[in-house]
Design an enzyme around this catalytic site. Structure first.
Site, mmCIF file in Angstrom:
data_model
loop_
_atom_site.group_PDB
_atom_site.id
_atom_site.type_symbol
_atom_site.label_atom_id
_atom_site.label_comp_id
_atom_site.label_asym_id
_atom_site.label_seq_id
_atom_site.Cartn_x
_atom_site.Cartn_y
_atom_site.Cartn_z
ATOM 1 N N CYS A 188 -3.993 0.611 -2.650
ATOM 2 C CA CYS A 188 -3.861 -0.619 -1.867
ATOM 3 C C CYS A 188 -2.790 -1.528 -2.472
ATOM 4 C CB CYS A 188 -5.171 -1.393 -1.854
ATOM 5 S SG CYS A 188 -6.475 -0.570 -0.940
ATOM 6 N N GLU B 106 -3.007 -4.680 -3.320
ATOM 7 C CA GLU B 106 -3.503 -5.514 -4.421
ATOM 8 C C GLU B 106 -3.448 -4.771 -5.747
ATOM 9 O OE1 GLU B 106 -4.821 -4.848 -1.540
ATOM 10 O OE2 GLU B 106 -6.357 -6.281 -0.904
ATOM 11 N N ASN C 120 0.840 -1.193 0.000
ATOM 12 C CA ASN C 120 0.000 0.000 0.000
ATOM 13 C C ASN C 120 0.882 1.252 0.000
ATOM 14 O OD1 ASN C 120 0.627 -0.962 2.582
ATOM 15 N ND2 ASN C 120 -1.018 0.228 3.541
ATOM 16 N N CYS D 138 -10.495 -2.763 -4.814
ATOM 17 C CA CYS D 138 -9.553 -3.797 -5.275
ATOM 18 C C CYS D 138 -10.306 -4.998 -5.857
ATOM 19 C CB CYS D 138 -8.646 -4.252 -4.139
ATOM 20 S SG CYS D 138 -7.415 -3.006 -3.730
ATOM 21 N N CYS E 200 -10.478 -4.550 -0.135
ATOM 22 C CA CYS E 200 -11.522 -3.521 -0.192
ATOM 23 C C CYS E 200 -12.322 -3.654 -1.497
ATOM 24 C CB CYS E 200 -10.904 -2.124 -0.092
ATOM 25 S SG CYS E 200 -10.153 -1.554 -1.619
ATOM 26 N N GLU F 31 0.354 5.228 0.632
ATOM 27 C CA GLU F 31 -0.642 6.217 1.102
ATOM 28 C C GLU F 31 -0.300 7.633 0.651
ATOM 29 O OE1 GLU F 31 -1.054 5.494 5.316
ATOM 30 O OE2 GLU F 31 -2.279 3.728 4.902
HETATM 31 N N1 THU Z 1 -5.236 -1.570 2.302
HETATM 32 C C1 THU Z 1 -4.656 -2.376 1.379
HETATM 33 O O1 THU Z 1 -3.566 -2.085 0.887
HETATM 34 N N2 THU Z 1 -5.331 -3.501 1.008
HETATM 35 C C2 THU Z 1 -6.498 -3.923 1.547
HETATM 36 O O2 THU Z 1 -7.006 -4.956 1.164
HETATM 37 C C3 THU Z 1 -7.140 -3.110 2.581
HETATM 38 C C4 THU Z 1 -6.529 -1.792 2.880
HETATM 39 C C5 THU Z 1 -4.468 -0.402 2.749
HETATM 40 C C6 THU Z 1 -4.949 0.919 2.278
HETATM 41 C C7 THU Z 1 -4.433 1.829 3.339
HETATM 42 O O3 THU Z 1 -3.115 2.216 3.031
HETATM 43 C C8 THU Z 1 -4.402 0.983 4.586
HETATM 44 O O4 THU Z 1 -4.529 -0.342 4.151
HETATM 45 C C9 THU Z 1 -5.484 1.296 5.585
HETATM 46 O O5 THU Z 1 -6.703 1.348 4.993
#
Ligand code: THU
Length: 311
Positions: free
Chosen positions: A229, A231, A218, A267, A264, A220
């Site tokens: 994310c 994925e 991920n 994704c 999520c 941000e």
């Molecule tokens: N996140 C992911 O990378 N994948 C997921 O399946 C769920 C959430 C990340 C996004 C964000 O950087 C952090 O988790 C918190 O939401």
């Protein structure tokens, strides 16, 4: 008048059934070709009425078994489109009926045609007609080779699942078989996460059809919205590196959650777009819990403009 009409109509439906099986089942075409060959053989050899009955029985049994098998396959697909142990048992058992009929047909042909040919060889040998006996010997040989090929074909094409369904199973096996390894790669990828706002790392390892692994974590953003994310990072990276949409075998995702992480909605939509629907998705957490699911199970009825076959 009405009874005659409905009688005629039932014939028409039955005819449609034969036409359907012929146009969709390679095995059915093979049985028809074998039946024509058997009839030609019978005419050329001039077999008697009793032998003809046996040949006819073999033909009808094989074709009827194949029709039942096709009907079973369609019914099973209707109630269980994906692979299921019970669906597989039903299809395999129906296929076994075809195999039994095919073996019977081969036995009938060997016994009927073989004995007629053997008689000729004996007669000719007695009368020392070498050309005719050689031809008869060749006939026996062709018969035996034909029988072997026929049974091989009957077996080879009797799995009852289309190539696409079988590929799905293969992918499931490949994904399952490599679950541990992929999760380990996902854990490594998670270490590269850029997550200063949530302090929550996620890693993904995406296996393409050539066996290469594409990593994602991920990433941000202070404006939150542009956050990507793990994925999606893996998928977009793979596409940018030249992997074609749909050419993926499995994805593993790992996060520091109590239960295996669940992707999520965004994704899931991206996976539904870029991955085959039956592709395994291996979800895990840092303490080693795992859950195996598929792209279409994560997002049933996903929106798409492209056809699934294009994947
Ligand atoms: N996140 C992911 O990378 N994948 C997921 O399946 C769920 C959430 C990340 C996004 C964000 O950087 C952090 O988790 C918190 O939401």
């Amino acid at each position: 008048m009405n009874t005659i009409k409905s009688f005629a109509r039932s014939f028409r439906w039955a005819f449609h059934g034969v036409a359907y099986a012929l146009s969709t089942q390679r095995n059915m075409r093979f049985h028809f070709a074998a039946a024509i060959a058997a009839v030609v053989f019978s005419l050329v050899l001039g077999i008697g009425p009793l032998e003809s009955l046996w040949v006819l029985l073999a033909i009808v049994m094989t074709i009827a078994a194949e029709l039942w098998n096709t009907a079973t396959e369609k019914l099973v697909d209707l109630s269980m489109p994906k692979r299921h142990p019970l669906a597989k048992a039903a299809k395999d058992t129906a296929a076994a009926a075809v195999l039994a009929a095919a073996v019977f047909a081969v036995a009938v042909c060997i016994i009927v045609f073989g004995s007629v040919l053997l008689d000729r060889i004996m007669d000719d040998a007695y009368m020392s007609g070498t050309i005719a006996s050689q031809a008869a010997l060749l006939g026996v040989l062709v018969l035996l080779i034909g029988a072997v090929i026929y049974v091989r074909f009957a077996q080879a094409y009797q799995t009852g699942y289309t190539r696409k369904q079988q590929e799905g199973e293969y992918k499931m096996n490949a994904g399952e078989g490599r679950a541990e390894e992929l999760l380990q790669h996902a854990r490594e990828a998670g270490k590269r996460a850029y997550a200063p706002y949530s302090n929550f790392w996620v890693g993904a390892a995406l296996l393409d059809q050539h066996g290469h692994i594409h990593y994602g974590c991920n990433v941000e953003n202070s404006a939150y919205g542009p956050t990507n994310c793990a994925e999606r990072t893996a998928l977009f990276r793979a596409i940018a590196d030249g992997v074609k949409a749909g050419h993926f075998q499995a994805i593993a995702v790992m996060g520091d959650t109590e239960e295996p992480i669940t992707p999520c909605g965004t994704c899931r939509q991206v996976m539904a777009e870029l991955c085959p629907p039956d592709m395994p998705v291996i979800l895990g957490n840092a303490s080693g819990k795992q859950r195996l699911t598929t792209v279409s199970d994560l997002l049933p009825g996903a929106f798409r403009l492209t056809k699934e076959e294009q994947l």
